[in-house]
Structure formats: structure tokens, C-alpha cells
Design a protein around this motif. Sequence first.
Motif, PDB file in Angstrom:
ATOM      1  N   ASP A 225       0.834  -1.218   0.000  1.00 21.22           N
ATOM      2  CA  ASP A 225       0.000   0.000   0.000  1.00 21.22           C
ATOM      3  C   ASP A 225       0.864   1.261   0.000  1.00 21.22           C
ATOM      4  N   VAL A 226       1.930   1.273   0.822  1.00 19.49           N
ATOM      5  CA  VAL A 226       2.763   2.471   0.954  1.00 19.49           C
ATOM      6  C   VAL A 226       3.739   2.618  -0.209  1.00 19.49           C
ATOM      7  N   PHE A 227       4.396   1.524  -0.580  1.00 17.97           N
ATOM      8  CA  PHE A 227       5.472   1.609  -1.565  1.00 17.97           C
ATOM      9  C   PHE A 227       5.094   1.159  -2.975  1.00 17.97           C
ATOM     10  N   GLY A 228       3.910   0.525  -3.108  1.00 23.99           N
ATOM     11  CA  GLY A 228       3.504   0.065  -4.435  1.00 23.99           C
ATOM     12  C   GLY A 228       4.165  -1.228  -4.860  1.00 23.99           C
ATOM     13  N   GLY A 229       4.820  -1.905  -3.950  1.00 25.49           N
ATOM     14  CA  GLY A 229       5.462  -3.186  -4.282  1.00 25.49           C
ATOM     15  C   GLY A 229       6.242  -3.675  -3.079  1.00 25.49           C
ATOM     16  N   PRO A 230       6.876  -4.868  -3.201  1.00 24.06           N
ATOM     17  CA  PRO A 230       7.665  -5.384  -2.079  1.00 24.06           C
ATOM     18  C   PRO A 230       8.878  -4.485  -1.862  1.00 24.06           C
ATOM     19  N   MET A 231       9.285  -4.323  -0.618  1.00 19.20           N
ATOM     20  CA  MET A 231      10.380  -3.401  -0.293  1.00 19.20           C
ATOM     21  C   MET A 231      11.392  -4.105   0.607  1.00 19.20           C
ATOM     22  N   PRO A 232      12.569  -4.442   0.079  1.00 19.83           N
ATOM     23  CA  PRO A 232      13.566  -5.092   0.938  1.00 19.83           C
ATOM     24  C   PRO A 232      13.982  -4.132   2.049  1.00 19.83           C
ATOM     25  N   ALA A 233      14.208  -4.662   3.245  1.00 17.29           N
ATOM     26  CA  ALA A 233      14.496  -3.790   4.386  1.00 17.29           C
ATOM     27  C   ALA A 233      15.881  -4.104   4.951  1.00 17.29           C
ATOM     28  N   ALA A 234      15.938  -4.629   6.177  1.00 22.42           N
ATOM     29  CA  ALA A 234      17.239  -4.899   6.793  1.00 22.42           C
ATOM     30  C   ALA A 234      17.994  -5.966   6.017  1.00 22.42           C
TER      31      ALA A 234
END
Length: 349
Positions: A225-234
Motif C-alpha cells: 500500500d505504501v510503496f507500491g510493491g515489495p520493499m527489501p528492508a534490513a
Amino acid sequence: MSHQPIISRRTFAGGTALAAAALALPALRAQTKLEKNKIALAVGGKAAFYYLPLTISEQLGYFKAEGLDVEISDFAGGARALQAVVGGSADVCSGAYEHTINLQSKNQMFQAFVLQGRAPQIAFGVSTKNMPNFKSVAELKGKKIGVSAPGSSTNMMANLVLSRAGLKPGDVSFIGVGTAAGALAALRSGQIDALSNTDPVMTMLEQKGEVKIISDTRTLKGTIDVFGGPMPAACLYAPTEFIQKNPNTCQALANAIVHGLKWLQTAGPGDIIKTVPESYLLGDRGLYLASFNKVRESISPDGIIPDDGVKTALKALASFDPAIKPDKIDLSKTYTNAFARRAKEKFKA
């Protein structure tokens, strides 16, 4: 307080297995000699769930099992941890993937080589005490916003939320509050009007009605919802040159993290409580566990960085940072899955 009696049957069995493995290790070790077995690792906010896999791998002895002596230095936020690596006082950073894109835009080549989180686990909340009648993000103009440390991923998430409401980073004051007790205190005492931070802090404030959450990436759905796709993090990332010079060492680091990720796939809340340092619970075991259940799905199952996720990260950064020109960034140089794939195979993660 003695921790002796808490050793569960499972840890004990693991211990005997480790002892057996240690006897068999010299033969293995001869095949892959570590270029460097003492590693200085920098992290920003180690007590956050964002870095739970790192803590698990450390506490359960998985780095040692790979022949590594890892010294972990904890900083207030990811940007500070990154400075330690850039400055040469640390070899490897446990931090947010998007730093590798930022660095490349400044002609510094760094590469992520094993993923810990597949969602940023950051929530943005407005203080119900300072802004009880909050309606829209535009009202944050001129306000004080707490982040783990300026320039960290919590700051990036806040910038993204603000930019969508037409606000620029300079329209607010960002204040570094860390990711633990300091963040709770800053919000509760009214020093800040809003907070972009990770769990367990955000769940603790949310459960007590102290913040109103307006943007949330603690779940996979919320992240999309926030980024429009999967978002790699740590992830673990290091200067590309370090990775090229120390491939066996990086493989050992990736192995230890993926081993921790594998353990986390089946760990129950009680296992987590027994494994993390008492101070991480921030004085509230129940809320700590409630937070863990919330972020559990955002922990990577196998350490592999998703190819579509790196594109999401670039798009997000470029949306509010004019210094980042997507056509000038070579994403393939910001990450490698070679080490994580071998580790995944080794541990059947």
C-alpha cells in the motif's frame, strides 16, 4: 539473575548437535578458509525487530559456528551505522537496503548480500497528546518528527509520507530519538509531534492510544500500500571491494543469518523471549510479543533479496530525493544473491 534453568530441551539438543558439528568442522574449515574471521559489524537500533535475525544468529552462536568472531557495535540509527563502515571503523553494516542506492548515487559502491527483512516494519504515527484533532498530513508542516536517526530508513519513510501530501523534508524538523526507550520518552513527554519508527516501540504506543498510525509497513500488505510493491528492508551490506576480497567470510556471514532465519520460521513467542536480551522487551513482555506477532511475516524466510523489491526501493527514493536519478543507478550492482542462495541450500531454508 541466573539464566541456567531456562535452557530448553531444544537449545540443549542444539548444543549437542553443535558440539558434534564442531568435531567435524576442521575438515570443512580446511576447504574454505575464512579470509578474515574477526568482523566488526555496525547496526543502528539492534533492539528493534527490524534486526531480530541478527540478534538471533548472535545469541544462538550461529556466527561462532561458522568460525566467525563478530563484534557488533550498536548505533542510534542506520545512518550512523553506515558512517562507521564508510569511515572504516566497521567492515559490514546491518542496515536498510536502500542505503546501497543512496551510496551509489554518491559514487560509493556497496552491495547487500543477505536479507533479514522483506518489509520495512516502520510505522508513522501522530501524537494524540500534541495533535488530538489531527486530520491530514499537511498539518505536520512546521512540526517536530521523531526518527531513529536523521538519514535513516525511518526518516526516508517519513519523507515519503510527507511528499505525498506535498510537503518537503525541510517543512518539518527531524529529531533523532533512537529505536527504544528514548523514542517512547520523546513522544510521551511531548517533545515530538509525530514519530516514524519500528517495533516494538510503535505497537507499544499504538496499544496505549498514544499515537494515531497514519502509514504502516509492518505487514506485507501495508508495505505494498505504501510503496507500491515489495520493499527489501534490513540486510547485511558492505563495500563491494570488501565482498570481492572476502568471499568466504561473506558466505559465513550469510550462512549465520540464514541459519537464524530458518530458526525464526518455527520459533514460538516463548523461544524469542528466552533468546533476546531482557532489555529488548522495554519492560513489557506482553506488548513485545504482540509486536512480534505483528511483524513476524515481514522477516525474510531465506535471505534472498527480491529482484522486484530493489526496483520499488529505487522508485521510492527517487520520488522525494532529487539527487537520485533512476537512469544513473545500476541496481544489479547494489545487491547479490549468490551467498544467500548457497546458505539457503545449506540450511534448507
